[in-house]
Enzyme design. Structure first.
Site, PDB file in Angstrom:
ATOM      1  CD  GLU B  46       4.382  -0.803   5.407  1.00  0.00           C
ATOM      2  OE1 GLU B  46       4.006  -0.230   4.213  1.00  0.00           O
ATOM      3  OE2 GLU B  46       3.277  -1.319   5.847  1.00  0.00           O
ATOM      4  CG  ASP B  57       5.523   3.511  -4.972  1.00  0.00           C
ATOM      5  OD1 ASP B  57       4.493   3.083  -4.105  1.00  0.00           O
ATOM      6  OD2 ASP B  57       6.406   2.759  -4.792  1.00  0.00           O
TER       7      ASP B  57
END
Lengths: 603, 249
Positions: B46, B57
């Site tokens: 990814e 995140d």
């Protein structure tokens, strides 16, 4: 009340209906119906309706795979099952991702108990007149029968409703009555609707409120094309929980009572509407100031935090998360958390923590934990990111957002809580001038909560000019600005589709303004919609102009405004008013917090 | 055939997927890192599209993304870097990023570039499923690009049914209510959740909190494999990425 128009077929006819407030568009896929769409129905036709009109397929005892394939092909949102479909069948349709509207045929012998097995499966019931041929009789059933329906599922009322029924419909008071299903009563010929007749009827129901609803949020959180809930799956449950609860709680008697009481005896509302005599002379018109600066904590922010803390309390939340830029919302949040004895964590950009020391001290004194956000550029945008991350990690907490930004339902929630501002302006102006409507309402816009509150009750009053003032910092073209609407374009920030300051690569850029409350790179989706639709005029004022306006107000009226509010005042210099105009400026906050800046500039 | 589908057809257990941001730690590191990952037997990669405001995140990925942006990374540059990637890299590639970047690039242009360089899927955590299905699904399918969907422990059964139906490629099973980079703690509820997702008709990989061989094996025992991001970025930062990948074997 929602409106479903059923038995649609022809694209030309549908185009005539697009101006009407139709929530559900029904297409009949039952071949024996005179309104059957036919074998070669064009897939583009349902798509003529806008996104927020739900497309409904009407079926009678259809094979499940045929029904599902049809749903897929025509991108239907909901399935109306009009035959003897079993609960199990409904369940399968539901599992395939469609809303299920189960129709039942009413007569005096109808057993409402038979609905029980459908209760946990269907989204809606539809009550139609009993006939030999699965509806379509053009006759009404005895609406008194509805009194026997005690279930929990909202229902559509169907069967022979015509133009003459408006008054009777207005009298219907069943609390599960959800929508009207209109069909043969409004037709020129089968499947061809009479747009004029529909419009007159919906007007009678006071529903043809395209003008009225044009600025209201739709069910998915959009104002026109802006808004929505662009959030990671990680936040889905939190946001869903809020979406499901906020309107219910806001409408409850208990909330209304508590909110009104706190606004009255804690916040200090209503705030005065002050006629600014000297300022009026200066600009040759009639200027009124809405005095949000006189609220407890010194700005309009508290209207929102009082409302949201009640919401949090009713939802059983124990821990409150908030973001703050200059610290005004942080202080307003810490204040209500102290009042309600709830844990309070405020995220604030590390840079702002340094710049706004007095507000940091206030929050701490009120018992809040202030967490410096060290990511990104360490200002409001980053504090908001951190607050959202905290919410992801602590889904049981309540995120108390400070402006009309964020994923649906926050923009609508905060707008409603701030709408007290224009509610009061209307009453106060009516008393003062005999007319609740001014010629202008002027407010500053960062995220846009004070402007949303000051505009709210005037959105549908065409004669009232709405003026939003952004902070252009050192100038709109200087690169050091926060004038989002002026220089931004469409993007996504903090869960909302809106106007946004970004670079060519879609990276969100750092705004600048002398006023910490206006330097946000986005703007509430309502404002993006007001700007794009032309309903509000978006202007901007520079640091310099705002500082001068603050000085003018201090010297002429004895009021030191917040730097944010000074931007709204600054625009008075640039506009032309008539002698008889009534101009309301929302004075969103007081200037105590900005004294250091003022001292620096006026020393 | 899409390389993601091919992968899950050929391998059902212990699939190792690695996440890293493009242009990190140095601007030109994207391709060498991909080569290393393939050489070390990683099954799926990814590639993160750096974004200024990565909501889902944690601090490590945020600061790596910021460094990549400071290096001058952009989505267009990433496509330029990947122009000839399929001459050497044969494992499936996914682009992971936030919706604003893709929207601004232009969805059609983005998909064309994906097709040109040979991208097999995307993960766009903040593009809501409903918007995707109504506006973009057909375009993604036409471009042969899987839109990998996330499920979390908070995902309700009702929503899971909808996600399962809409999913393509595999499901990204978020292990825990947190942003990336946390620690994975075992619990009965978590195992029940893993098992429920594993019981669906679509393959799944577990991500968030997987950081070493033990946590990888634990996660992989409940699914088709797992995704490591933060721990690999730390290794890149320290310059011991190869050793880290070997330690997972």
């Amino acid at each position: 009340m929602k409106i479903k128009v059923c038995g649609l077929k022809y694209s030309k006819n549908i185009k005539e209906l697009l101006q009407l407030p139709i929530d559900y568009a029904g297409f009949i896929f039952y071949p024996k119906s005179p309104r059957y769409v036919g074998d070669e129905f064009d897939t583009e036709i349902p798509a003529l309706f806008p996104k927020n009109t739900r497309k409904v397929g009407v079926f009678v005892n259809e094979e499940l795979d045929v029904l599902l394939a049809t749903g897929e092909k025509y991108k239907l949102n909901a399935m109306q099952l009009h035959g003897g479909e079993s609960a199990e069948y409904c369940q399968k349709v539901k599992e395939a991702g469609f809303e299920v509207i189960k129709a039942f045929q009413m007569n005096d012998n109808f057993q409402f108990e038979s609905l029980e097995e459908y209760e946990n499966i269907c989204d809606f019931f539809l009550f139609d007149t009993k006939t030999e041929n699965y509806g379509g009789s053009g006759r009404k059933f005895n609406w008194k029968l509805l009194e026997n329906y005690k279930g929990s599922i909202p229902f559509f009322l169907s069967g022979g409703i015509g133009a003459q029924d408006a008054e009777q419909i207005k009298q219907l008071s069943h609390d599960k009555f959800y929508a009207l299903d209109l069909n043969s009563g409004f037709e020129l010929q089968p499947a061809k609707k009479n747009a004029n007749q529909l419009e007159i009827f919906l007007n009678k129901l006071e529903l043809n409120t395209m003008n009225k609803d044009k600025y209201a949020v739709d069910e998915r959180g959009y104002y026109g094309e802006f808004g929505g809930a662009y959030i990671p799956e990680l936040l889905r449950k939190n946001v869903d929980e809020l979406q499901e609860n906020y309107l219910k709680i806001l409408a409850s008697e208990q909330f209304k009572k508590d909110y009104a009481r706190l606004l009255d005896n804690y916040v200090g509302r209503p705030t005065p509407l002050t006629k600014a005599g000297n300022l009026s002379k200066r600009y040759g018109t009639n200027i009124y100031l809405k005095r949000e600066d006189l609220t407890h904590t010194g700005a309009h922010k508290i209207n929102n935090t009082i409302g949201q803390i009640l919401l949090a309390k009713y939802m059983g939340k124990k821990r409150i998360i908030a973001e703050t830029g200059a610290g005004q919302h942080g202080v307003a949040t810490a204040t209500v958390c102290a009042l309600f004895g709830l844990e309070c964590v405020v995220y604030m950009g590390a840079l702002d923590v340094k710049r706004q020391a007095p507000n940091v001290a206030r929050m701490k004194m009120l018992g809040a934990k202030v967490v410096p956000a060290i990511s990104g550029n360490q200002t409001l945008k980053d504090a908001t990111n951190e607050a959202i991350r905290d919410w992801i990690a602590n889904p049981e907490s309540f995120y108390l957002i400070g402006s009309v930004v964020g994923p649906h339902p926050y923009p609508d929630l905060v707008t409603r809580l701030q709408s007290i501002i224009s509610e009061e302006i209307r009453e106060q102006l009516a008393k003062e001038t005999g007319n609740p409507n001014p010629n202008y309402v002027i407010a500053c816009v960062g995220g846009g909560s004070n402007a949303a509150g000051a505009f709210y009750h005037y959105l549908n009053e065409k004669d009232v000019n709405l003026v939003a003032v952004e902070a252009s910092g050192l100038g709109v073209d200087s690169g050091e600005t926060a004038a989002t609407i002026t220089i931004g374009d469409i993007g996504f920030i903090h869960g909302s589709k809106t106007m946004l300051m970004q670079d060519e690569d879609g990276q969100i850029t750092e705004p600048y303004s002398i006023s910490a409350g206006l330097d946000y790179p986005g703007v509430g989706p309502l404002h993006a919609h007001l700007a794009v639709s032309g309903r509000a005029q978006f202007l901007s004022a520079t640091d310099e102009e705002a500082l001068n306006a603050a000085k003018v107000l201090a010297e002429s009226e004895g009021i030191i405004p917040a730097l944010e509010s000074s931007h709204a005042l600054a625009i008075l210099e640039k506009m032309q008013f008539k002698k008889d105009d009534v101009v309301v400026v929302n004075l969103s906050g007081r200037g105590d917090k900005d004294m250091e800046t003022y001292m620096k500039h006026f020393a | 055939m899409n390389r993601i589908d091919q992968l899950f057809q050929n391998k059902q257990k212990d699939i190792l997927s690695i996440y890293f941001p493009a242009g990190y730690p140095k601007l030109e590191d994207t391709l060498p890192t991909l080569q290393l990952l393939q050489d070390k037997g990683v099954d799926l990669v990814e590639i993160g599209i750096p974004f200024s405001d990565p909501l889902a995140d944690g601090p490590v990925i945020q600061s790596a993304a910021k460094q990549a942006l400071d290096n001058g990374m952009s989505l267009q540059l990433l496509f330029n870097q990947l122009k000839d990637v399929r001459k050497s890299i044969t494992i499936p590639l996914i682009l992971m990023g936030y919706w604003n970047t893709v929207y601004k690039f232009g969805v059609d242009a983005f998909l064309t570039e994906c097709q040109n360089v040979g991208i097999d899927g995307v993960i766009l955590p903040d593009l809501p499923l409903e918007e995707y299905q109504e506006e973009y699904k057909e375009k993604f399918e036409a471009a042969g690009v899987h839109n990998v969907l996330l499920v979390t422990p908070q995902t309700t059964d009702k929503r899971l049914t909808i996600i399962e139906k809409a999913a393509s490629g595999f499901l990204y099973m978020v292990s825990t209510a947190a942003t990336t980079g946390g620690a994975l703690q075992a619990s009965k509820e978590r195992e029940a959740y893993f098992k429920k997702i594993a019981g669906l008709d679509i393959p799944s990989l577990i991500g968030f909190g997987i950081h070493d061989k033990t946590s990888f094996q634990h996660a992989a025992s409940f699914s088709n494999g797992a995704i490591i991001g933060t721990a690999f970025i730390k290794a890149l930062e320290k310059g011991n990425a190869a050793e880290f990948l070997e330690s997972l074997q």
